[in-house]
Design a protein around this motif. Sequence first.
Motif, PDB file in Angstrom:
ATOM      1  N   THR A  41       0.812  -1.138   0.266  1.00 55.35           N
ATOM      2  CA  THR A  41      -0.076  -0.400   0.081  1.00 55.35           C
ATOM      3  C   THR A  41       1.446   1.105  -0.266  1.00 55.35           C
ATOM      4  OG1 THR A  41      -0.325  -0.044   2.424  1.00 55.35           O
ATOM      5  CG2 THR A  41      -1.775  -0.919   1.223  1.00 55.35           C
ATOM      6  N   ALA A  42       0.163   2.451  -0.299  1.00 59.41           N
ATOM      7  CA  ALA A  42       1.435   3.543  -0.237  1.00 59.41           C
ATOM      8  C   ALA A  42       1.719   3.625   0.999  1.00 59.41           C
ATOM      9  CB  ALA A  42       0.321   4.154  -0.960  1.00 59.41           C
ATOM     10  N   GLN A  43       3.212   4.277   1.129  1.00 54.86           N
ATOM     11  CA  GLN A  43       4.061   4.395   2.390  1.00 54.86           C
ATOM     12  C   GLN A  43       4.085   5.795   2.883  1.00 54.86           C
ATOM     13  OE1 GLN A  43       3.752   2.025   4.900  1.00 54.86           O
ATOM     14  NE2 GLN A  43       2.950   0.399   3.425  1.00 54.86           N
ATOM     15  N   THR A  44       4.502   6.154   3.836  1.00 53.41           N
ATOM     16  CA  THR A  44       4.693   7.456   4.170  1.00 53.41           C
ATOM     17  C   THR A  44       5.486   7.472   5.470  1.00 53.41           C
ATOM     18  OG1 THR A  44       2.504   8.091   3.926  1.00 53.41           O
ATOM     19  CG2 THR A  44       3.558   9.849   4.959  1.00 53.41           C
ATOM     20  N   PRO A  45       6.754   8.317   5.717  1.00 50.73           N
ATOM     21  CA  PRO A  45       7.114   8.444   6.481  1.00 50.73           C
ATOM     22  C   PRO A  45       7.693   7.691   7.993  1.00 50.73           C
ATOM     23  CG  PRO A  45       8.666   9.407   4.259  1.00 50.73           C
ATOM     24  CD  PRO A  45       6.838   8.864   4.301  1.00 50.73           C
ATOM     25  N   GLY A  46       7.467   7.728   8.179  1.00 53.93           N
ATOM     26  CA  GLY A  46       7.036   7.653   9.804  1.00 53.93           C
ATOM     27  C   GLY A  46       6.046   6.911  10.887  1.00 53.93           C
ATOM     28  N   MET A  47       5.737   5.700   9.264  1.00 51.73           N
ATOM     29  CA  MET A  47       4.186   4.803   9.879  1.00 51.73           C
ATOM     30  C   MET A  47       4.584   3.728   8.414  1.00 51.73           C
ATOM     31  SD  MET A  47       0.952   6.082   7.825  1.00 51.73           S
ATOM     32  CE  MET A  47       0.044   4.911   8.908  1.00 51.73           C
ATOM     33  N   PHE A  48       3.874   2.360   9.013  1.00 50.91           N
ATOM     34  CA  PHE A  48       3.817   1.255   8.403  1.00 50.91           C
ATOM     35  C   PHE A  48       2.273   0.573   8.483  1.00 50.91           C
ATOM     36  CE2 PHE A  48       4.321  -3.080   7.725  1.00 50.91           C
ATOM     37  CZ  PHE A  48       4.551  -3.201   6.848  1.00 50.91           C
ATOM     38  N   ARG A  49       2.128   0.776   7.441  1.00 56.14           N
ATOM     39  CA  ARG A  49       0.492   0.256   7.142  1.00 56.14           C
ATOM     40  C   ARG A  49       0.361  -1.506   6.121  1.00 56.14           C
ATOM     41  NH1 ARG A  49       0.349   4.915   5.330  1.00 56.14           N
ATOM     42  NH2 ARG A  49       0.802   4.920   3.111  1.00 56.14           N
ATOM     43  N   GLN A  50      -0.167  -1.971   6.980  1.00 56.33           N
ATOM     44  CA  GLN A  50      -0.206  -3.151   6.197  1.00 56.33           C
ATOM     45  C   GLN A  50      -1.790  -3.615   5.647  1.00 56.33           C
ATOM     46  OE1 GLN A  50       2.560  -6.710   6.807  1.00 56.33           O
ATOM     47  NE2 GLN A  50       2.222  -5.101   8.719  1.00 56.33           N
ATOM     48  N   ALA A  51      -2.806  -4.259   4.184  1.00 55.65           N
ATOM     49  CA  ALA A  51      -3.969  -4.367   4.845  1.00 55.65           C
ATOM     50  C   ALA A  51      -4.161  -6.094   4.237  1.00 55.65           C
ATOM     51  CB  ALA A  51      -4.149  -4.310   2.802  1.00 55.65           C
ATOM     52  N   ALA A  52      -5.272  -6.017   5.427  1.00 57.24           N
ATOM     53  CA  ALA A  52      -5.511  -7.547   5.836  1.00 57.24           C
ATOM     54  C   ALA A  52      -6.971  -7.598   4.623  1.00 57.24           C
ATOM     55  CB  ALA A  52      -5.613  -7.821   7.552  1.00 57.24           C
ATOM     56  N   ILE A  53      -7.291  -7.341   4.946  1.00 56.20           N
ATOM     57  CA  ILE A  53      -8.949  -7.235   3.880  1.00 56.20           C
ATOM     58  C   ILE A  53      -9.222  -6.275   2.967  1.00 56.20           C
ATOM     59  CG2 ILE A  53     -11.539  -8.157   4.507  1.00 56.20           C
ATOM     60  CD1 ILE A  53      -9.389 -10.095   5.517  1.00 56.20           C
ATOM     61  N   ASN A  54      -9.276  -7.068   1.949  1.00 56.53           N
ATOM     62  CA  ASN A  54      -9.439  -5.222   0.923  1.00 56.53           C
ATOM     63  C   ASN A  54     -10.090  -5.868  -0.385  1.00 56.53           C
ATOM     64  OD1 ASN A  54      -7.534  -6.540  -0.639  1.00 56.53           O
ATOM     65  ND2 ASN A  54      -6.235  -4.529   0.171  1.00 56.53           N
ATOM     66  N   HIS A  55     -10.522  -5.930  -1.484  1.00 56.01           N
ATOM     67  CA  HIS A  55     -11.045  -5.676  -2.742  1.00 56.01           C
ATOM     68  C   HIS A  55     -10.216  -7.167  -3.250  1.00 56.01           C
ATOM     69  CE1 HIS A  55     -14.050  -6.954  -5.687  1.00 56.01           C
ATOM     70  NE2 HIS A  55     -12.352  -6.246  -6.525  1.00 56.01           N
ATOM     71  N   ALA A  56      -9.091  -6.236  -3.422  1.00 58.06           N
ATOM     72  CA  ALA A  56      -7.496  -6.490  -4.093  1.00 58.06           C
ATOM     73  C   ALA A  56      -7.593  -8.086  -4.021  1.00 58.06           C
ATOM     74  CB  ALA A  56      -6.712  -6.001  -4.207  1.00 58.06           C
ATOM     75  N   ARG A  57      -7.140  -8.620  -2.263  1.00 57.44           N
ATOM     76  CA  ARG A  57      -6.746  -9.294  -1.595  1.00 57.44           C
ATOM     77  C   ARG A  57      -8.091 -10.083  -1.627  1.00 57.44           C
ATOM     78  NH1 ARG A  57      -2.915 -10.241   2.912  1.00 57.44           N
ATOM     79  NH2 ARG A  57      -1.837 -11.053   1.923  1.00 57.44           N
ATOM     80  N   VAL A  58      -9.103 -10.568  -0.854  1.00 57.36           N
ATOM     81  CA  VAL A  58     -10.239 -11.040  -0.742  1.00 57.36           C
ATOM     82  C   VAL A  58     -11.593 -11.106  -1.036  1.00 57.36           C
ATOM     83  CG1 VAL A  58      -9.184 -12.034   1.498  1.00 57.36           C
ATOM     84  CG2 VAL A  58     -11.128  -9.860   1.676  1.00 57.36           C
ATOM     85  N   GLY A  59     -11.693  -9.860  -2.034  1.00 56.21           N
ATOM     86  CA  GLY A  59     -12.911  -9.643  -2.697  1.00 56.21           C
ATOM     87  C   GLY A  59     -13.737  -9.179  -1.767  1.00 56.21           C
ATOM     88  N   ALA A  60     -13.536  -8.228  -1.151  1.00 59.05           N
ATOM     89  CA  ALA A  60     -14.256  -7.589   0.161  1.00 59.05           C
ATOM     90  C   ALA A  60     -15.183  -6.766  -0.648  1.00 59.05           C
ATOM     91  CB  ALA A  60     -13.912  -7.407   1.219  1.00 59.05           C
ATOM     92  N   GLN A  61     -16.426  -6.562  -0.519  1.00 59.67           N
ATOM     93  CA  GLN A  61     -17.526  -5.793  -1.431  1.00 59.67           C
ATOM     94  C   GLN A  61     -17.173  -4.614  -0.644  1.00 59.67           C
ATOM     95  OE1 GLN A  61     -17.923  -5.787  -4.108  1.00 59.67           O
ATOM     96  NE2 GLN A  61     -16.332  -7.800  -4.776  1.00 59.67           N
ATOM     97  N   SER A 141     -15.825   1.159   6.198  1.00 63.03           N
ATOM     98  CA  SER A 141     -17.289   0.403   5.933  1.00 63.03           C
ATOM     99  C   SER A 141     -17.343   0.559   4.260  1.00 63.03           C
ATOM    100  CB  SER A 141     -18.372   1.694   6.357  1.00 63.03           C
ATOM    101  OG  SER A 141     -18.754   2.078   6.311  1.00 63.03           O
ATOM    102  N   ASP A 142     -16.486   0.908   4.348  1.00 67.22           N
ATOM    103  CA  ASP A 142     -16.177   0.411   2.434  1.00 67.22           C
ATOM    104  C   ASP A 142     -14.692   0.786   1.735  1.00 67.22           C
ATOM    105  OD1 ASP A 142     -16.673   0.921  -0.237  1.00 67.22           O
ATOM    106  OD2 ASP A 142     -17.846   2.166  -0.232  1.00 67.22           O
ATOM    107  N   ASN A 143     -14.542  -0.443   0.960  1.00 65.14           N
ATOM    108  CA  ASN A 143     -13.573  -0.421  -0.236  1.00 65.14           C
ATOM    109  C   ASN A 143     -12.250   1.011  -0.592  1.00 65.14           C
ATOM    110  OD1 ASN A 143     -12.102  -2.799  -0.116  1.00 65.14           O
ATOM    111  ND2 ASN A 143     -13.509  -3.983  -0.363  1.00 65.14           N
ATOM    112  N   GLU A 144     -13.429   1.856  -0.314  1.00 64.69           N
ATOM    113  CA  GLU A 144     -13.188   2.943  -1.280  1.00 64.69           C
ATOM    114  C   GLU A 144     -12.806   4.250  -0.378  1.00 64.69           C
ATOM    115  OE1 GLU A 144     -13.489   4.078  -4.560  1.00 64.69           O
ATOM    116  OE2 GLU A 144     -14.261   1.586  -4.642  1.00 64.69           O
TER     117      GLU A 144
END
Length: 173
Positions: A41-61, A141-144
């Motif tokens: 995902t887009a990373q920014t200095p000073g933080m680290f984020r990771q996706a677990a559930i989203n449309h691309a990974r599991v098809g979440a709508q 509550s949304d992928n957007e």
Amino acid sequence: MASHDHPHDHDHDHDHPHDHAPRWKHNGVRVIKGDQLDPNTAQTPGMFRQAAINHARVGAQKIWAGTVAIEPNAKTGVHHHGALESVIYVVSGKARMRWGDKLEFVAEAGPGDFIFVPPYVPHQEINADPDQPLQCVLVRSDNEAVVVNITDVEPVEKPETVYWVDPIHKHPE
């Protein structure tokens, strides 16, 4: 002899449990292991984020979920998320939330606490600990990605050089 006389004939209309096994095996419950989160995902200095559930990974709508680690003293600018609802679960550290038309309300949350941010609420997220990172699980509550920056409200706690940025909190330009 009619097909209903043969129990193993498959030219009839009812479903067998095994008929759905392949569909449910790959499109049913998914377990995302903690060491298999997606840092792409887009990373920014000073933080680290990771996706677990989203449309691309599991098809979440309808939801997005992931983790975010925020450096000490990191703060967002004032913003809201449109119609999205957000839930933040604090794993470790100390979160401070400010909200309201002039950010006149404040609350803090620690490990084990949940924070609910309703739609359209102007707010600012803050890592309230000057020494420790803030580790959270974030569910939307949304992928957007929806973020509306509010520039005519002066933050009570001014954002510093490190910002709390996750998939919908973009780094200020």
